[in-house]
Design an enzyme around this catalytic site. Structure first.
Site, PDB file in Angstrom:
ATOM      1  CE1 TYR A 126     -10.094  -2.245   4.271  1.00 50.39           C
ATOM      2  CE2 TYR A 126      -9.469  -0.415   2.875  1.00 50.39           C
ATOM      3  CZ  TYR A 126      -9.225  -1.674   3.376  1.00 50.39           C
ATOM      4  OH  TYR A 126      -8.102  -2.360   2.978  1.00 50.39           O
ATOM      5  CE  LYS A 173      -6.889 -16.304  11.229  1.00 48.29           C
ATOM      6  NZ  LYS A 173      -6.021 -17.428  10.819  1.00 48.29           N
ATOM      7  CG  ASP A 206      -4.490 -18.231   7.806  1.00 48.23           C
ATOM      8  OD1 ASP A 206      -5.719 -18.218   7.609  1.00 48.23           O
ATOM      9  OD2 ASP A 206      -3.971 -18.817   8.768  1.00 48.23           O
ATOM     10  CG  ASP A 230      -6.920  -3.102  -0.002  1.00 50.04           C
ATOM     11  OD1 ASP A 230      -6.453  -3.081  -1.161  1.00 50.04           O
ATOM     12  OD2 ASP A 230      -6.798  -2.166   0.791  1.00 50.04           O
TER      13      ASP A 230
END
Lengths: 338, 116
Positions: A126, A173, A206, A230
């Protein structure tokens, strides 16, 4: 008579103004003393002022240090920058706090969900650094910094400690993005050492998504980089009843802006049929931030009672009430209780 | 029978590419950099963690790191050789930079984002 608070009200656009009026009606009836200062934001003021975020609005938020915001529209693809992102940048609102708690009267498949999400709000993908690096390749820089990661972790642990929370997990991640998510995780672990009374750990994003839909009750607090935050905060909102009941706050070191996270639903603008609950629960969160716990509790109980009766609820929860009728029913219920 | 990859490759359209500037990523502990015009390029804005910090107001509370994205736009028609000259001049002025990204317009449209 308690303290008078001055709050900047940002009604936004689309259905925002009618939602915010309904919410103001409820909050004003709760016994809290608030002077509301209305300011403009979003696409609607672009034509008038040539900007999504006029200086007058910025000055009002800076002065009052607290704001309640209705939804604004973010164009997809081309067009103008998001008013929300601009607000976060201008005030360095680095912590997006998104609670996901079951509302008892909304029937869900789970007995308990009470997750507090802390999304880093200013970095990651972002940072608005995107390039077409050839005529067939686009790239976006994922910017993760040590101080940016450290302060959201510090914020989360402080909030958790102040609110009696027991467990914080860092979502990442880092098995794939070893530099960026690895840095975020390292900062989290460094902060966690200072809070030995709070259990800490980490989980790959995940796996976290899968665990959330299988067994959301296992989670207490989550700290997430911007993009995962988000996505997962909306996932959590879906678990407890959708964005229509999801509160949110964007908090920095100098000010806090409370807002619903749903869109402005322009096709419903003026029809007074949308559910104002998301802005209302954001307002309740704001009242708690202002230490107005009694008013917050009063509104919460009245709202749950009105939802439970289902006589004066909006179409999305199976009723026919207008936005105003739903708000008035909550006000009436507060008076009943009194 | 064409594969999906073949079909995708066949959709490529030729676009006119024009060099219009450079994003320079500068590392400094001295705060927001200041630049004079360098060769055929002039600094248009500087951002830190994606937030514009020059020109205009910047909150003293804003978290800044030691890595600035400095956007230099061309003041005249430029070629790749002008970028080499620019980079050489910037380095000689003592600026330490981590990366440079050429900015291109594609069919007249910017192929780069603005800063917040």
């Amino acid at each position: 008579m308690g303290t008078q608070h001055v709050v900047t009200m940002l009604p936004g656009e689309g259905t925002g103004p009618e939602i915010c009026e309904a919410v103001r009606l409820v909050i004003d009836a709760s016994g809290v003393d608030i002077k509301w200062e209305y300011e403009e934001i979003g696409l609607d003021c672009l034509d008038k002022h040539g900007t999504l975020l006029p200086d007058k609005t910025v000055q009002a938020i800076a002065r009052n240090k607290i704001a309640l915001k209705g939804p604004t529209t973010t164009p997809v693809g081309t067009g103008h920058k998001s008013a929300n992102v601009t607000l976060r940048k201008v005030f360095d609102l680095y912590a997006n706090v998104r609670p996901a708690k079951l509302i008892p009267v909304l029937k869900r498949p789970w007995d308990k969900i009470d997750i507090l999400n802390f999304r880093e709000n200013t970095e990651d993908c972002y940072a608005a650094i995107e390039h077409m690096v050839s005529d067939e390749v686009a790239q976006c820089l994922k910017v993760i910094t040590w101080p940016g990661s450290y302060r959201i972790a510090e914020f989360a642990f402080k909030w958790a400690k102040a609110n009696g929370r027991k467990k914080i997990y860092c979502v990442h991640k880092a098995n794939i993005m070893k530099m960026t998510d690895g840095l975020f995780l390292d900062a989290f672990r460094e902060v966690a050492k200072k809070y030995p009374d709070i259990e800490s750990g980490d989980i790959i994003v995940d796996n976290c998504c899968m665990q959330l839909v299988r067994n959301p009750a296992q989670f207490d607090c989550l700290v997430l980089p911007n993009l995962y935050g988000d996505i997962l905060t909306d996932l959590c909102a879906g678990l407890v009843g959708g964005l229509g009941f999801a509160p949110g706050a964007n908090v920095g070191d100098t000010c806090a802006i409370f807002e619903a996270v749903h869109g402005s639903a322009p096709k419903y603008a003026g029809l007074k049929k949308v559910n104002p609950s998301a802005v209302l629960v954001s307002g309740i969160m704001m009242l708690r931030w202002m230490k107005e716990e009694a008013a917050a509790d009063r509104i919460t109980k009245a709202m749950f009672a009105v939802l439970d009766e289902r006589k004066h609820v909006t179409y999305d929860v199976g009723g026919t009430a207008t936005t105003d009728e739903y708000a008035q029913a909550i006000v009436d219920k507060m008076h009943e209780k009194a | 029978m064409p594969t999906c990859t073949d079909i995708a490759k066949a959709t490529k359209k030729k676009r006119e590419i024009k060099l219009v500037g450079i994003d320079m990523y500068i590392i400094t502990e001295e705060g927001i950099p200041k630049f004079d015009e360098i060769g055929a390029f002039k600094c248009e804005f500087i951002s830190n963690r994606g937030t514009k910090v020059w020109p205009g107001f910047v909150s003293p509370d804003l978290l800044q790191v030691n890595w600035y994205r400095c956007r230099f736009m061309a003041t005249q028609t430029v070629q790749d050789a002008d970028v080499n000259t620019f980079l050489d001049a910037l380095t000689k002025k003592g600026w330490w930079w981590s990366a440079a990204q050429k900015l291109w317009n594609y069919d007249g449209e910017p192929g780069f984002s603005k800063a917040y």
